[in-house]
Design a protein around this motif. Sequence first.
Motif, PDB file in Angstrom:
ATOM      1  N   ARG A   1       0.860  -1.187   0.000  1.00 42.02           N
ATOM      2  CA  ARG A   1       0.000   0.000   0.000  1.00 42.02           C
ATOM      3  C   ARG A   1       0.897   1.237   0.000  1.00 42.02           C
ATOM      4  O   ARG A   1       2.077   1.139   0.395  1.00 42.02           O
ATOM      5  CB  ARG A   1      -0.872  -0.004   1.268  1.00 42.02           C
ATOM      6  N   PRO A   2       0.395   2.407  -0.399  1.00 40.85           N
ATOM      7  CA  PRO A   2       1.238   3.609  -0.334  1.00 40.85           C
ATOM      8  C   PRO A   2       1.675   3.851   1.111  1.00 40.85           C
ATOM      9  O   PRO A   2       0.865   3.736   2.040  1.00 40.85           O
ATOM     10  CB  PRO A   2       0.312   4.733  -0.809  1.00 40.85           C
ATOM     11  N   ILE A   3       2.971   4.158   1.301  1.00 37.97           N
ATOM     12  CA  ILE A   3       3.509   4.351   2.653  1.00 37.97           C
ATOM     13  C   ILE A   3       4.080   5.751   2.788  1.00 37.97           C
ATOM     14  O   ILE A   3       4.822   6.222   1.923  1.00 37.97           O
ATOM     15  CB  ILE A   3       4.605   3.304   2.951  1.00 37.97           C
ATOM     16  N   LYS A   4       3.715   6.413   3.904  1.00 39.63           N
ATOM     17  CA  LYS A   4       4.301   7.722   4.221  1.00 39.63           C
ATOM     18  C   LYS A   4       4.945   7.605   5.603  1.00 39.63           C
ATOM     19  O   LYS A   4       4.305   7.109   6.543  1.00 39.63           O
ATOM     20  CB  LYS A   4       3.173   8.754   4.250  1.00 39.63           C
ATOM     21  N   LEU A   5       6.204   8.014   5.704  1.00 36.35           N
ATOM     22  CA  LEU A   5       6.909   7.939   6.993  1.00 36.35           C
ATOM     23  C   LEU A   5       7.366   9.326   7.401  1.00 36.35           C
ATOM     24  O   LEU A   5       7.737  10.139   6.557  1.00 36.35           O
ATOM     25  CB  LEU A   5       8.150   7.037   6.872  1.00 36.35           C
ATOM     26  N   GLU A   6       7.350   9.577   8.723  1.00 36.89           N
ATOM     27  CA  GLU A   6       7.910  10.828   9.259  1.00 36.89           C
ATOM     28  C   GLU A   6       8.631  10.501  10.549  1.00 36.89           C
ATOM     29  O   GLU A   6       8.204   9.592  11.279  1.00 36.89           O
ATOM     30  CB  GLU A   6       6.791  11.817   9.578  1.00 36.89           C
ATOM     31  N   VAL A   7       9.703  11.224  10.859  1.00 37.64           N
ATOM     32  CA  VAL A   7      10.362  11.051  12.170  1.00 37.64           C
ATOM     33  C   VAL A   7      10.409  12.389  12.895  1.00 37.64           C
ATOM     34  O   VAL A   7      10.296  13.454  12.277  1.00 37.64           O
ATOM     35  CB  VAL A   7      11.801  10.483  12.061  1.00 37.64           C
TER      36      VAL A   7
ATOM     37  N   SER B   1      11.998  -3.869  10.034  1.00 40.43           N
ATOM     38  CA  SER B   1      11.011  -3.535   9.000  1.00 40.43           C
ATOM     39  C   SER B   1       9.984  -4.660   8.974  1.00 40.43           C
ATOM     40  O   SER B   1      10.366  -5.826   9.064  1.00 40.43           O
ATOM     41  CB  SER B   1      11.680  -3.450   7.629  1.00 40.43           C
ATOM     42  N   ALA B   2       8.716  -4.298   8.838  1.00 40.56           N
ATOM     43  CA  ALA B   2       7.692  -5.348   8.943  1.00 40.56           C
ATOM     44  C   ALA B   2       6.546  -5.137   7.968  1.00 40.56           C
ATOM     45  O   ALA B   2       6.150  -3.998   7.689  1.00 40.56           O
ATOM     46  CB  ALA B   2       7.146  -5.381  10.374  1.00 40.56           C
TER      47      ALA B   2
ATOM     48  N   GLU C   1      14.260   0.411   2.869  1.00 44.53           N
ATOM     49  CA  GLU C   1      14.844   1.506   2.070  1.00 44.53           C
ATOM     50  C   GLU C   1      14.145   2.836   2.386  1.00 44.53           C
ATOM     51  O   GLU C   1      14.776   3.874   2.486  1.00 44.53           O
ATOM     52  CB  GLU C   1      14.726   1.201   0.564  1.00 44.53           C
ATOM     53  N   MET C   2      12.820   2.770   2.563  1.00 42.86           N
ATOM     54  CA  MET C   2      12.067   4.000   2.895  1.00 42.86           C
ATOM     55  C   MET C   2      12.461   4.497   4.283  1.00 42.86           C
ATOM     56  O   MET C   2      12.592   5.700   4.514  1.00 42.86           O
ATOM     57  CB  MET C   2      10.557   3.723   2.898  1.00 42.86           C
TER      58      MET C   2
ATOM     59  N   ILE D   1      14.250   8.198   5.120  1.00 43.57           N
ATOM     60  CA  ILE D   1      13.650   9.221   5.987  1.00 43.57           C
ATOM     61  C   ILE D   1      14.612   9.606   7.105  1.00 43.57           C
ATOM     62  O   ILE D   1      14.697  10.776   7.493  1.00 43.57           O
ATOM     63  CB  ILE D   1      12.257   8.773   6.526  1.00 43.57           C
ATOM     64  N   LEU D   2      15.406   8.629   7.579  1.00 42.66           N
ATOM     65  CA  LEU D   2      16.401   8.954   8.622  1.00 42.66           C
ATOM     66  C   LEU D   2      17.537   9.797   8.035  1.00 42.66           C
ATOM     67  O   LEU D   2      17.973  10.779   8.640  1.00 42.66           O
ATOM     68  CB  LEU D   2      16.968   7.678   9.246  1.00 42.66           C
ATOM     69  N   ILE D   3      17.995   9.430   6.840  1.00 38.51           N
ATOM     70  CA  ILE D   3      19.068  10.203   6.196  1.00 38.51           C
ATOM     71  C   ILE D   3      18.572  11.630   5.964  1.00 38.51           C
ATOM     72  O   ILE D   3      19.259  12.598   6.248  1.00 38.51           O
ATOM     73  CB  ILE D   3      19.514   9.527   4.872  1.00 38.51           C
ATOM     74  N   GLN D   4      17.328  11.747   5.486  1.00 36.48           N
ATOM     75  CA  GLN D   4      16.749  13.066   5.219  1.00 36.48           C
ATOM     76  C   GLN D   4      16.725  13.921   6.480  1.00 36.48           C
ATOM     77  O   GLN D   4      17.038  15.107   6.458  1.00 36.48           O
ATOM     78  CB  GLN D   4      15.319  12.896   4.667  1.00 36.48           C
TER      79      GLN D   4
END
Length: 258
Positions: A29-35, A162-163, A230-231, A235-238
């Motif tokens: 499904r489309p995934i959006k991550l934020e930290v 990752s899961a 990878e996502m 997001i962590l590198i960003q």
Amino acid sequence: MEDFHFPSQIKLLNEDNLRLDGRRLDELRPIKLEVGVLARADGSAYIEQGKSKILAAVYGPRELHPRHLAQPDEALLQCIYRMATFSVEERKSPAPSRRETELSKVITEALAPAVFLKYYPRASIDVYIQVIQADGGTRCSSITAASLALADAGIPLRDLVSAVAAGKIDGKIALDLSDLEDKNGQADLPVAIMPRKGLTTLLQMDGMMTREEFIEAYELAVKGCQKIYEMQREILIQKYIDIQSEASEEADEQENGG
Ligand code: UDP
């Protein structure tokens, strides 16, 4: 003999093997991550996976209460999974359910191998997971978000976790089931991995699959986990690129402003 009533089966795949939301069988499904989404937590993360929306907040390492739970040689990792009353179609009671207690344990066990717990004897690392909207696969999305929140808190990790689940719908193996697919499909197989270490930290199964189907589903879930990894990395590198550029902007301003 009792007359059992089975609910009418929903067709989950069309003639081109496309799913009700238009996905292919092997599509996430489309995934959006934020930290770093919560100011008062030591680390935090947010995930949207399809219609599921989940927040994870990390506090610690900190003093453990009650103290008798402290372990002399390592930290105690405690994950608490909770669903908001409004997160599901039928209002969930605010009292912790057996399912929430079980999932808290399952999520803790999926994350613990990745954390250097021995670095913090007697301490506690607490991870609060709040499901704001649930649409299937929330234990896996919670693990993905909690692992990011631990990294965001600066807690030393052997690897990210990752899961994602794979399952069986209309007799075919499919990745990342939605709630509708989970409820109307034949099996669900949640998997969590430490991708760089090549370790599986969660493997559960609900429903029926042949041995061959199980292997196919497991391999599909692992591929899905690697895509999610990878996502997570990105997001962590960003986050660190953003911190770096903010810091150099500040330094420039200070230099120019005198
Ligand atoms: N669910 C629900 N009410 C509940 C618990 C779960 O509607 O009290 C839904 C929710 O969408 C959840 C899905 O059932 O994501 C599947 O739940 P399961 O126990 O299989 O865990 P999950 O797949 O979320 O890890």
